[in-house]
Scaffold this active site. Structure first.
Site, PDB file in Angstrom:
ATOM      1  N   SER A  65     -33.652  -7.736 -15.025  1.00 36.29           N
ATOM      2  CA  SER A  65     -33.595  -8.955 -14.222  1.00 36.29           C
ATOM      3  C   SER A  65     -34.048  -8.591 -12.819  1.00 36.29           C
ATOM      4  O   SER A  65     -34.045  -7.404 -12.437  1.00 36.29           O
ATOM      5  CB  SER A  65     -32.157  -9.486 -14.183  1.00 36.29           C
ATOM      6  OG  SER A  65     -31.994 -10.477 -13.185  1.00 36.29           O
ATOM      7  N   TYR A  81     -22.708  -7.895 -12.023  1.00 35.48           N
ATOM      8  CA  TYR A  81     -23.855  -8.181 -12.890  1.00 35.48           C
ATOM      9  C   TYR A  81     -25.068  -7.385 -12.426  1.00 35.48           C
ATOM     10  O   TYR A  81     -25.759  -6.748 -13.231  1.00 35.48           O
ATOM     11  CB  TYR A  81     -24.166  -9.677 -12.878  1.00 35.48           C
ATOM     12  CG  TYR A  81     -25.419 -10.032 -13.650  1.00 35.48           C
ATOM     13  CD1 TYR A  81     -25.455  -9.906 -15.041  1.00 35.48           C
ATOM     14  CD2 TYR A  81     -26.563 -10.482 -12.991  1.00 35.48           C
ATOM     15  CE1 TYR A  81     -26.608 -10.228 -15.757  1.00 35.48           C
ATOM     16  CE2 TYR A  81     -27.716 -10.806 -13.698  1.00 35.48           C
ATOM     17  CZ  TYR A  81     -27.731 -10.668 -15.076  1.00 35.48           C
ATOM     18  OH  TYR A  81     -28.873 -10.975 -15.779  1.00 35.48           O
TER      19      TYR A  81
END
Length: 273
Positions: A134, A147
């Site tokens: 990501s 995260y």
């Protein structure tokens, strides 16, 4: 790679994994689709995919999947490590058990499955591993520290794997999607809402929720990432990293902005000061 190529895609029941499976089936790949929710992959089965149940946090489940793929015959040409999820909250208050659970899926599960499948790839002298990271693997924002940490770990592990496996003919690629409309923000909504009630961190989490809602409204469709994954799987000499989707360019721009200036820009948008 042989004419009929075989790929295993984790997290194939929805979002990026499902769209990628559909795309590769159209291209003639033999697709092994794995996820916890087998019933959600019946349409993939109907289109020719080999469907598997997978709890990526369970070593027995990972080994059973590895064995099933091997028994199918022909060898595995590519692994797309797509399974993952995000949880949000201030670092001060987010329970460590929640952070561990995220790492079990995003990091340890990913590597556990890779370890189970690698020996066969290595012995064949070919293969490709595509890890879905990501832009959060390149920089973090308030409320998403754990995260981001899990995706930073995926980036580091991928770099090490790429160097370790180069002489064995196995190529390792990282995909860094930006803001993609996969329902990520909806899944995170309960945690965002709970954070918004915190007496200390409520204002920050409300701003985070607003910024995410605005960003994901302008997000890209999952097929943008599926196309990027296909490119990573098919190019003869793939790039170590591919960025794709809305806001993905920020992962490149951030590298050239002084840290204090970057912090100020993010804080202004997501914390409000």
């Amino acid at each position: 790679m042989p004419t009929t190529r075989t790929v295993l895609i984790t997290g194939a029941s929805s979002g990026i994994g499902r769209i990628t499976a559909l795309q590769l089936l159209k291209r003639g790949w033999t697709v092994h689709a794995a996820a916890r929710r087998v019933e959600a992959m019946e349409d993939l089965r109907g289109r020719g995919a080999v469907v598997h149940a997978l709890d990526i946090t369970d070593s027995d489940s990972r080994q059973a999947l590895s064995d099933a793929v091997a028994e199918h015959g022909g060898g595995l040409d590519a692994l797309v490590n797509n399974a993952g999820y995000g949880d949000v909250g201030p670092l001060e208050t987010m329970p460590l058990d929640a952070a561990r659970a995220m790492f079990e899926v995003n990091v340890f599960g990913l590597m556990g499955l890779t370890q189970a499948l690698l020996p066969a790839m290595r012995s064949r002298g070919q293969g490709r591993i595509v890890n879905i990271s990501s832009i959060a693997g390149r920089f973090v924002t308030p409320g998403a520290g754990w995260y981001g940490a899990s995706k930073f770990a995926v980036e580091a592990l991928s770099d090490a794997l790429r160097m370790e496996l180069q002489s064995f003919g196995v190529k390792v690629v990282v995909i860094e999607p930006g803001l993609i409309r996969t329902g990520f923000e909806a899944v995170s909504q309960p945690a965002l809402a709970a954070g918004g009630d915190d007496p200390v961190w409520g204002r920050m989490m409300q701003n985070v929720a607003t910024a995410w809602a605005e960003g994901f409204r302008q997000g890209s469709d999952p097929d943008v990432v599926a196309a990027c994954i296909e490119r990573a799987l098919t190019e003869a000499d793939p790039s170590p990293r591919y960025r794709c989707g809305s806001s993905s360019e920020s992962a490149l721009i951030q590298r050239f902005i002084p840290t204090r200036l970057w912090d100020a820009m993010v804080r202004r948008r997501m914390i409000g000061d």
